[in-house]
Design a protein around this motif. Sequence first.
Motif, PDB file in Angstrom:
ATOM      1  N   LYS A   1      -3.331  13.718   0.004  1.00  0.00           N
ATOM      2  CA  LYS A   1      -4.196  12.544   0.189  1.00  0.00           C
ATOM      3  C   LYS A   1      -3.380  11.256   0.200  1.00  0.00           C
ATOM      4  CE  LYS A   1      -8.053  10.151  -2.076  1.00  0.00           C
ATOM      5  NZ  LYS A   1      -8.981  10.190  -3.243  1.00  0.00           N
ATOM      6  N   TYR A   2      -2.463  11.111  -0.772  1.00  0.00           N
ATOM      7  CA  TYR A   2      -1.672   9.883  -0.870  1.00  0.00           C
ATOM      8  C   TYR A   2      -0.655   9.768   0.261  1.00  0.00           C
ATOM      9  CZ  TYR A   2      -3.627   8.810  -5.478  1.00  0.00           C
ATOM     10  OH  TYR A   2      -4.472   8.490  -6.510  1.00  0.00           O
TER      11      TYR A   2
ATOM     12  N   GLY B   1       2.700   1.589  -3.302  1.00  0.00           N
ATOM     13  CA  GLY B   1       1.820   2.030  -4.383  1.00  0.00           C
ATOM     14  C   GLY B   1       1.591   3.521  -4.377  1.00  0.00           C
ATOM     15  N   TYR B   2       1.315   4.074  -3.189  1.00  0.00           N
ATOM     16  CA  TYR B   2       1.076   5.516  -3.103  1.00  0.00           C
ATOM     17  C   TYR B   2       2.344   6.312  -3.415  1.00  0.00           C
ATOM     18  CZ  TYR B   2      -3.534   4.677  -1.109  1.00  0.00           C
ATOM     19  OH  TYR B   2      -4.840   4.300  -0.930  1.00  0.00           O
TER      20      TYR B   2
ATOM     21  N   LEU C   1      -3.819  15.624  -4.417  1.00  0.00           N
ATOM     22  CA  LEU C   1      -3.460  14.202  -4.460  1.00  0.00           C
ATOM     23  C   LEU C   1      -2.245  13.922  -3.583  1.00  0.00           C
ATOM     24  CD1 LEU C   1      -3.915  13.189  -8.210  1.00  0.00           C
ATOM     25  CD2 LEU C   1      -5.286  12.471  -6.247  1.00  0.00           C
ATOM     26  N   ARG C   2      -1.297  14.834  -3.584  1.00  0.00           N
ATOM     27  CA  ARG C   2      -0.077  14.637  -2.796  1.00  0.00           C
ATOM     28  C   ARG C   2      -0.400  14.469  -1.312  1.00  0.00           C
ATOM     29  NH1 ARG C   2       4.022  19.192  -3.814  1.00  0.00           N
ATOM     30  NH2 ARG C   2       2.494  20.387  -2.598  1.00  0.00           N
TER      31      ARG C   2
ATOM     32  N   THR D   1       3.026   6.235  -7.117  1.00  0.00           N
ATOM     33  CA  THR D   1       2.084   7.116  -7.812  1.00  0.00           C
ATOM     34  C   THR D   1       2.519   8.568  -7.694  1.00  0.00           C
ATOM     35  OG1 THR D   1       0.278   5.570  -7.322  1.00  0.00           O
ATOM     36  CG2 THR D   1      -0.337   7.797  -7.999  1.00  0.00           C
ATOM     37  N   LEU D   2       2.988   8.962  -6.517  1.00  0.00           N
ATOM     38  CA  LEU D   2       3.470  10.325  -6.324  1.00  0.00           C
ATOM     39  C   LEU D   2       4.698  10.605  -7.173  1.00  0.00           C
ATOM     40  CD1 LEU D   2       3.058  10.646  -2.432  1.00  0.00           C
ATOM     41  CD2 LEU D   2       1.768  11.902  -4.173  1.00  0.00           C
TER      42      LEU D   2
ATOM     43  N   THR E   1       0.835  -1.203   0.000  1.00  0.00           N
ATOM     44  CA  THR E   1       0.000   0.000   0.000  1.00  0.00           C
ATOM     45  C   THR E   1       0.869   1.252   0.000  1.00  0.00           C
ATOM     46  OG1 THR E   1      -1.765  -1.143   1.195  1.00  0.00           O
ATOM     47  CG2 THR E   1      -1.793   1.261   1.244  1.00  0.00           C
ATOM     48  N   VAL E   2       1.839   1.281   0.903  1.00  0.00           N
ATOM     49  CA  VAL E   2       2.745   2.427   0.983  1.00  0.00           C
ATOM     50  C   VAL E   2       3.525   2.573  -0.320  1.00  0.00           C
ATOM     51  CG1 VAL E   2       4.768   3.368   2.164  1.00  0.00           C
ATOM     52  CG2 VAL E   2       2.943   2.286   3.497  1.00  0.00           C
TER      53      VAL E   2
ATOM     54  N   ARG F   1      -2.510   8.506   3.283  1.00  0.00           N
ATOM     55  CA  ARG F   1      -2.791   7.074   3.192  1.00  0.00           C
ATOM     56  C   ARG F   1      -1.519   6.246   3.384  1.00  0.00           C
ATOM     57  NH1 ARG F   1      -7.195   6.645  -1.825  1.00  0.00           N
ATOM     58  NH2 ARG F   1      -8.854   7.822  -0.768  1.00  0.00           N
ATOM     59  N   ALA F   2      -0.421   6.739   2.852  1.00  0.00           N
ATOM     60  CA  ALA F   2       0.853   6.036   3.054  1.00  0.00           C
ATOM     61  C   ALA F   2       1.227   6.026   4.533  1.00  0.00           C
ATOM     62  CB  ALA F   2       1.953   6.705   2.236  1.00  0.00           C
TER      63      ALA F   2
END
Length: 347
Positions: free
Chosen positions: A159-160, A141-142, A156-157, A145-146, A138-139, A163-164
């Motif tokens: 938010k991600y 992936g985020y 998005l930055r 993506t960044l 999960t970490v 979540r990370a």
Amino acid sequence: MSLKLKKSYKFAFKSAIYITLFSAFFLAGLLSLCLQFSWTVVLLFGMCVFTFSFFVLQYRVERFIYRRVKKIYDDIALLESSTLRNKSITTDMATLTRELEKFARDKKIEIETLKIREEYRREFLGNVSHELKTPLFTVQGYLLTLLDGAMNDKTLRKKYLQRAEKGVERLIYIVQDLDMITKMEVGDLNLNFTKFNIVELIQNVFDLLEMKADRKGIMLMFDMKYIKPIMVYGDQEKIQQVVTNLVVNSIKYGNENGTTEVAIEDLVNNKVIVRIKDNGEGIEAKNIPRLFERFFRVDKSGARTEGGSGLGLSIVKHIIEAHDEKMYVESTYGKGSEFSFTLEKTK
């Protein structure tokens, strides 16, 4: 390793008696036929036959049987059987048979235990891998993506990254729980025993988890109104962790708009038992013996969506056992579960 031989003369002694009796009666019969019967001759003949038979039989047994018996013990000693190595070795066949049968049973139990442990080890490693893999991916992936361009978008930055951060928090939670269990298993858990009010402690847990329970419409309640404090003796912080883990579980697996009820009852020998009961989905009987294993989940698919490290009940069991107390589970599938533990009561 040289093994001491404890000889048995039973076989040679009995065999010599049989040969002597046969020979003596045979001689007596011959003398009677010859009309020259004499008890003195029969007795002397019997003593000679007995002595000769005994020593010959004992020699033959030692040469051809005892050596083989000793070799069996030597072979067994190579397997490092403490049961046999610490004893003097007998050449009595019945005793040898019993010891070998016991040795075989012990080895069978040992092999079966090793198989169970190996199966548990494989399952445990698989569970650890799964629990760590999920937040790690999960970490990753985020972050990927960044790095691929989402970092330029401020919304998005943030938010991600948030979540990370949650994924990292779950990793830390799992590692901390594993570290705690390891310390408990090696006896490195220092308990700070004090007197405290168990009613107040449970109420504090209710206050902390009230919002979590409200999200599922679950009511946290006592079975009755406890006006007077109930003082117990133990590590207050660790017992609060026990109650918290059990109440969290009751919320996690409880039905929506259900209840979590806590009761405190007096027992004999200056003990109290704390019961935490829910009216949730319950646990199948086949799963109850494994509830306190690390990472074991009754619902392997749905439970992970609820979060947690999968180590809560294992930690609970270790803490209660560290207090030299008992943990109990009662559950009816489809109706609910009750977890309870004992504590020492004080004035």
